[in-house]
Design a protein around this motif. Sequence first.
Motif, PDB file in Angstrom:
ATOM      1  N   GLN A   1       0.836  -1.205   0.000  1.00 31.46           N
ATOM      2  CA  GLN A   1       0.000   0.000   0.000  1.00 31.46           C
ATOM      3  C   GLN A   1       0.874   1.261   0.000  1.00 31.46           C
ATOM      4  O   GLN A   1       0.626   2.211  -0.736  1.00 31.46           O
ATOM      5  CB  GLN A   1      -0.917   0.007   1.230  1.00 31.46           C
ATOM      6  CG  GLN A   1      -1.844   1.199   1.332  1.00 31.46           C
ATOM      7  CD  GLN A   1      -3.174   0.966   0.652  1.00 31.46           C
ATOM      8  OE1 GLN A   1      -3.446  -0.119   0.171  1.00 31.46           O
ATOM      9  NE2 GLN A   1      -4.014   1.987   0.623  1.00 31.46           N
ATOM     10  N   GLU A   2       1.906   1.258   0.842  1.00 28.61           N
ATOM     11  CA  GLU A   2       2.756   2.440   0.984  1.00 28.61           C
ATOM     12  C   GLU A   2       3.632   2.646  -0.256  1.00 28.61           C
ATOM     13  O   GLU A   2       3.741   3.763  -0.769  1.00 28.61           O
ATOM     14  CB  GLU A   2       3.587   2.326   2.260  1.00 28.61           C
ATOM     15  CG  GLU A   2       2.735   2.482   3.516  1.00 28.61           C
ATOM     16  CD  GLU A   2       3.309   1.798   4.754  1.00 28.61           C
ATOM     17  OE1 GLU A   2       4.524   1.483   4.753  1.00 28.61           O
ATOM     18  OE2 GLU A   2       2.548   1.578   5.715  1.00 28.61           O
ATOM     19  N   THR A   3       4.244   1.577  -0.752  1.00 30.02           N
ATOM     20  CA  THR A   3       5.080   1.724  -1.948  1.00 30.02           C
ATOM     21  C   THR A   3       4.233   2.062  -3.170  1.00 30.02           C
ATOM     22  O   THR A   3       4.717   2.709  -4.106  1.00 30.02           O
ATOM     23  CB  THR A   3       5.884   0.446  -2.239  1.00 30.02           C
ATOM     24  OG1 THR A   3       4.985  -0.669  -2.396  1.00 30.02           O
ATOM     25  CG2 THR A   3       6.868   0.157  -1.121  1.00 30.02           C
ATOM     26  N   GLY A   4       2.965   1.669  -3.157  1.00 27.24           N
ATOM     27  CA  GLY A   4       2.076   1.933  -4.279  1.00 27.24           C
ATOM     28  C   GLY A   4       1.767   3.403  -4.482  1.00 27.24           C
ATOM     29  O   GLY A   4       1.191   3.786  -5.501  1.00 27.24           O
ATOM     30  N   ARG A   5       2.160   4.249  -3.525  1.00 29.89           N
ATOM     31  CA  ARG A   5       1.954   5.692  -3.693  1.00 29.89           C
ATOM     32  C   ARG A   5       2.971   6.299  -4.645  1.00 29.89           C
ATOM     33  O   ARG A   5       2.854   7.468  -5.007  1.00 29.89           O
ATOM     34  CB  ARG A   5       1.985   6.368  -2.317  1.00 29.89           C
ATOM     35  CG  ARG A   5       0.724   6.026  -1.538  1.00 29.89           C
ATOM     36  CD  ARG A   5       0.809   6.179  -0.055  1.00 29.89           C
ATOM     37  NE  ARG A   5      -0.372   5.543   0.538  1.00 29.89           N
ATOM     38  CZ  ARG A   5      -0.444   5.060   1.765  1.00 29.89           C
ATOM     39  NH1 ARG A   5       0.598   5.124   2.559  1.00 29.89           N
ATOM     40  NH2 ARG A   5      -1.544   4.494   2.198  1.00 29.89           N
ATOM     41  N   ALA A   6       3.940   5.522  -5.062  1.00 28.35           N
ATOM     42  CA  ALA A   6       4.912   5.982  -6.054  1.00 28.35           C
ATOM     43  C   ALA A   6       4.394   5.688  -7.459  1.00 28.35           C
ATOM     44  O   ALA A   6       3.738   4.679  -7.698  1.00 28.35           O
ATOM     45  CB  ALA A   6       6.253   5.279  -5.849  1.00 28.35           C
TER      46      ALA A   6
ATOM     47  N   PRO B   1       8.477   5.752 -14.419  1.00 31.79           N
ATOM     48  CA  PRO B   1       9.412   4.950 -13.638  1.00 31.79           C
ATOM     49  C   PRO B   1       9.608   5.511 -12.239  1.00 31.79           C
ATOM     50  O   PRO B   1       9.790   6.720 -12.063  1.00 31.79           O
ATOM     51  CB  PRO B   1      10.704   5.001 -14.460  1.00 31.79           C
ATOM     52  CG  PRO B   1      10.549   6.161 -15.383  1.00 31.79           C
ATOM     53  CD  PRO B   1       9.088   6.299 -15.650  1.00 31.79           C
ATOM     54  N   SER B   2       9.555   4.623 -11.236  1.00 27.02           N
ATOM     55  CA  SER B   2       9.590   5.035  -9.831  1.00 27.02           C
ATOM     56  C   SER B   2      10.313   3.971  -9.018  1.00 27.02           C
ATOM     57  O   SER B   2      10.525   2.852  -9.481  1.00 27.02           O
ATOM     58  CB  SER B   2       8.168   5.224  -9.287  1.00 27.02           C
ATOM     59  OG  SER B   2       7.404   6.063 -10.129  1.00 27.02           O
ATOM     60  N   ASP B   3      10.658   4.331  -7.772  1.00 22.21           N
ATOM     61  CA  ASP B   3      11.408   3.419  -6.909  1.00 22.21           C
ATOM     62  C   ASP B   3      10.705   3.189  -5.579  1.00 22.21           C
ATOM     63  O   ASP B   3      10.157   4.122  -4.982  1.00 22.21           O
ATOM     64  CB  ASP B   3      12.798   3.983  -6.616  1.00 22.21           C
ATOM     65  CG  ASP B   3      13.774   3.734  -7.746  1.00 22.21           C
ATOM     66  OD1 ASP B   3      14.021   2.562  -8.049  1.00 22.21           O
ATOM     67  OD2 ASP B   3      14.288   4.707  -8.328  1.00 22.21           O
ATOM     68  N   ALA B   4      10.748   1.933  -5.128  1.00 20.55           N
ATOM     69  CA  ALA B   4      10.375   1.569  -3.758  1.00 20.55           C
ATOM     70  C   ALA B   4      11.648   1.052  -3.105  1.00 20.55           C
ATOM     71  O   ALA B   4      12.160  -0.002  -3.475  1.00 20.55           O
ATOM     72  CB  ALA B   4       9.294   0.489  -3.761  1.00 20.55           C
ATOM     73  N   TRP B   5      12.168   1.806  -2.150  1.00 19.79           N
ATOM     74  CA  TRP B   5      13.493   1.550  -1.574  1.00 19.79           C
ATOM     75  C   TRP B   5      13.359   1.408  -0.064  1.00 19.79           C
ATOM     76  O   TRP B   5      12.636   2.185   0.565  1.00 19.79           O
ATOM     77  CB  TRP B   5      14.406   2.707  -1.948  1.00 19.79           C
ATOM     78  CG  TRP B   5      15.827   2.641  -1.444  1.00 19.79           C
ATOM     79  CD1 TRP B   5      16.896   2.108  -2.078  1.00 19.79           C
ATOM     80  CD2 TRP B   5      16.328   3.175  -0.206  1.00 19.79           C
ATOM     81  NE1 TRP B   5      18.040   2.269  -1.318  1.00 19.79           N
ATOM     82  CE2 TRP B   5      17.710   2.919  -0.167  1.00 19.79           C
ATOM     83  CE3 TRP B   5      15.730   3.845   0.868  1.00 19.79           C
ATOM     84  CZ2 TRP B   5      18.509   3.303   0.914  1.00 19.79           C
ATOM     85  CZ3 TRP B   5      16.521   4.222   1.940  1.00 19.79           C
ATOM     86  CH2 TRP B   5      17.894   3.961   1.957  1.00 19.79           C
ATOM     87  N   MET B   6      14.036   0.432   0.521  1.00 15.20           N
ATOM     88  CA  MET B   6      13.914   0.215   1.964  1.00 15.20           C
ATOM     89  C   MET B   6      15.252  -0.228   2.551  1.00 15.20           C
ATOM     90  O   MET B   6      15.963  -1.035   1.951  1.00 15.20           O
ATOM     91  CB  MET B   6      12.852  -0.844   2.256  1.00 15.20           C
ATOM     92  CG  MET B   6      12.645  -1.136   3.751  1.00 15.20           C
ATOM     93  SD  MET B   6      11.153  -2.093   4.088  1.00 15.20           S
ATOM     94  CE  MET B   6      11.615  -3.715   3.473  1.00 15.20           C
ATOM     95  N   THR B   7      15.586   0.314   3.724  1.00 18.73           N
ATOM     96  CA  THR B   7      16.706  -0.204   4.498  1.00 18.73           C
ATOM     97  C   THR B   7      16.146  -1.127   5.570  1.00 18.73           C
ATOM     98  O   THR B   7      15.048  -0.905   6.094  1.00 18.73           O
ATOM     99  CB  THR B   7      17.510   0.917   5.170  1.00 18.73           C
ATOM    100  OG1 THR B   7      16.641   1.672   6.026  1.00 18.73           O
ATOM    101  CG2 THR B   7      18.143   1.830   4.148  1.00 18.73           C
ATOM    102  N   TYR B   8      16.935  -2.128   5.920  1.00 15.66           N
ATOM    103  CA  TYR B   8      16.406  -3.211   6.753  1.00 15.66           C
ATOM    104  C   TYR B   8      17.556  -3.808   7.565  1.00 15.66           C
ATOM    105  O   TYR B   8      18.629  -4.081   7.021  1.00 15.66           O
ATOM    106  CB  TYR B   8      15.784  -4.237   5.809  1.00 15.66           C
ATOM    107  CG  TYR B   8      15.593  -5.641   6.336  1.00 15.66           C
ATOM    108  CD1 TYR B   8      14.583  -5.925   7.247  1.00 15.66           C
ATOM    109  CD2 TYR B   8      16.407  -6.678   5.892  1.00 15.66           C
ATOM    110  CE1 TYR B   8      14.395  -7.220   7.700  1.00 15.66           C
ATOM    111  CE2 TYR B   8      16.217  -7.970   6.341  1.00 15.66           C
ATOM    112  CZ  TYR B   8      15.216  -8.243   7.249  1.00 15.66           C
ATOM    113  OH  TYR B   8      15.025  -9.519   7.698  1.00 15.66           O
TER     114      TYR B   8
END
Length: 623
Positions: free
Chosen positions: A324-329, A335-342
């Motif tokens: 849901q959250e990454t889908g806001r891009a 072209p868009s990015d969903a990026w996460m540190t973990y």
Amino acid sequence: MNDSRPLNILQEVFGYGAFRGAQAEIIDHVTGGGDALVLMPTGGGKSLCYQVPAIARHRGKQGVTVVVSPLIALMHDQVGALEEAGVHAAFLNSTLDTEQYLFVERELMSGRLVMLYAAPERVTNPRFLAQLDSLHERGLLSLFAIDEAHCVSQWGHDFRSEYLALSLLHERYADVPRIALTATADDSTRADIIQRLKLEEARVFISSFDRPNIRYAIVEKDEPRKQLLRFIRDEHEDEAGVVYCQSRKKVEETAQWLSSEGIRALPYHAGLDGAVRQKHQDRFLREDGIVMVATIAFGMGIDKPDVRFVAHLDLPKNIEAYYQETGRAGRDGGPSDAWMTYGLADVVNQRRMIDESPAEEDFKQVQRGKLDALLALAEATDCRRVRLLGYFGEASSACGNCDNCLNPPATWDATDAARKLLSCIYRFHQHGGRRFGAGHLIDVLRGKSTEKVAQYDHQALSTFGVGADRSEQQWRAVLRQLIALGHVVAEGEYHTLALTDSARAVLKGGVEVRLREANEKPKRGSGGKSSRERGTRTSSKAAVEAMDLDTGAQQRFEALKSWRGEVAKEHGLPAYVIFQNVTLAEMARQHPQSLDDLAGISGVGAKKLEAYGRELLRVLEAV
């Protein structure tokens, strides 16, 4: 303009030549009076699935459509966009003064309104229900559209108790069709939506969950704020994005730090004054290149199409929340990015929050299962998109557009290392019946002589120093992945470690353990080469270039954007409500010479042609 055929409405009102995917089938079903549950990804055109039927049924003298929406921002933008397109719409919420409120009520009761947006608690308010009763008796209650329908489910990621009362719409107005819509729902959430909203007889439409324009990347934490800054500077300088953090304090600190580094960043969380939140949200929607640093309080119903990235500095609760959250891009398809540190702390904290919550044990068990699925996605060595879509029951093949596809991670046989780590935890318990956290465990494995090691005589353990050949970061990666695999749990206030039943098979050597290699020092925020080095493009500037605009068309595009900005400011609306970039780019490319030419461009409906057509031709001619 009274043609009630859906395709004609799509062309005349919204300026689009054809429906996409399942839209036509959904719209025909709902326009004909059928109930529907629609699962469609963000940016897939959910709004049209109720807006076109609402217009068609209103033109057929069937009255007003009530749209149940949880957020004020969505109401404002959608009503503004509908009025721009010539559709009479309104909202009822706390931003209206008494005079405005009474005006909307008069428009509602007269039957002139096509759509009314309202929050669930207002829809189920006795005064409002009395008004709906009156409309119903007069045959002027046309349709209920329940947006963000996953909010009704206790299994979903954004449960809202006020949604539970919406079952009365079926009980009270059984002959009025309902359409419930969401972008995210696994099997249990879908079942909950159907049961709680009384949609047992509804047709269920499930579109592909794939967002091929979004590139997914998950990187190991190593000074995450600096990783984020590198990511923004390398990939999305001067572009709009959202950065999610778990706590309000972290939101404010991150926004302040990004601002000090020259990024136009604003904080957003529920603890800020309401006027400040509204101001920051308005700037994000109306200005270019703002980065919103936020808790999950921000985002639902935000229609800004040119968000080029969504970043997570903390692990979400589950895959539904992540999706849901990454889908806001990239709602505009660019072209868009969903990026996460973990990192290890993310795993430990999420498990602790579940374990310490006051919920019933069966609910906790479901949440643990959802977290395990997210951890499997984070630790995956194969295609992220295949894993993500598989969670929602959709089969797919490797996408070629996620970090694992673009830069396949190295794996190694970690069976021996895993046995050493598990054995060390076991020895702690045997040696004195105590449990210890990650830091002390790694010190013992690496043979470090600390005060704590001496205090508990752990240099005497057979596992002391058996892992001296590996760095602290490498051992943290091994532990994190063993927790994700379910062989180790971190419990209590101090996150002390214990073995699970599945660890026994690993200790006995009956299970091979293959893990991702730890990335000692990621050189880029993206965990590898930048998009420029890979020869690919992710920025919106590149997206405009990809629209194949020559020098003259590029100049026309910039002139149109400047004109649009002035009109949007005058109307108090976000620029994309006037025209989206893709429509302006098409105008710039085709360089229309007449109103008839303009009418043939996708996104130019009849009302906008009448309101802006001659002005657009003037702007184009002046370049």
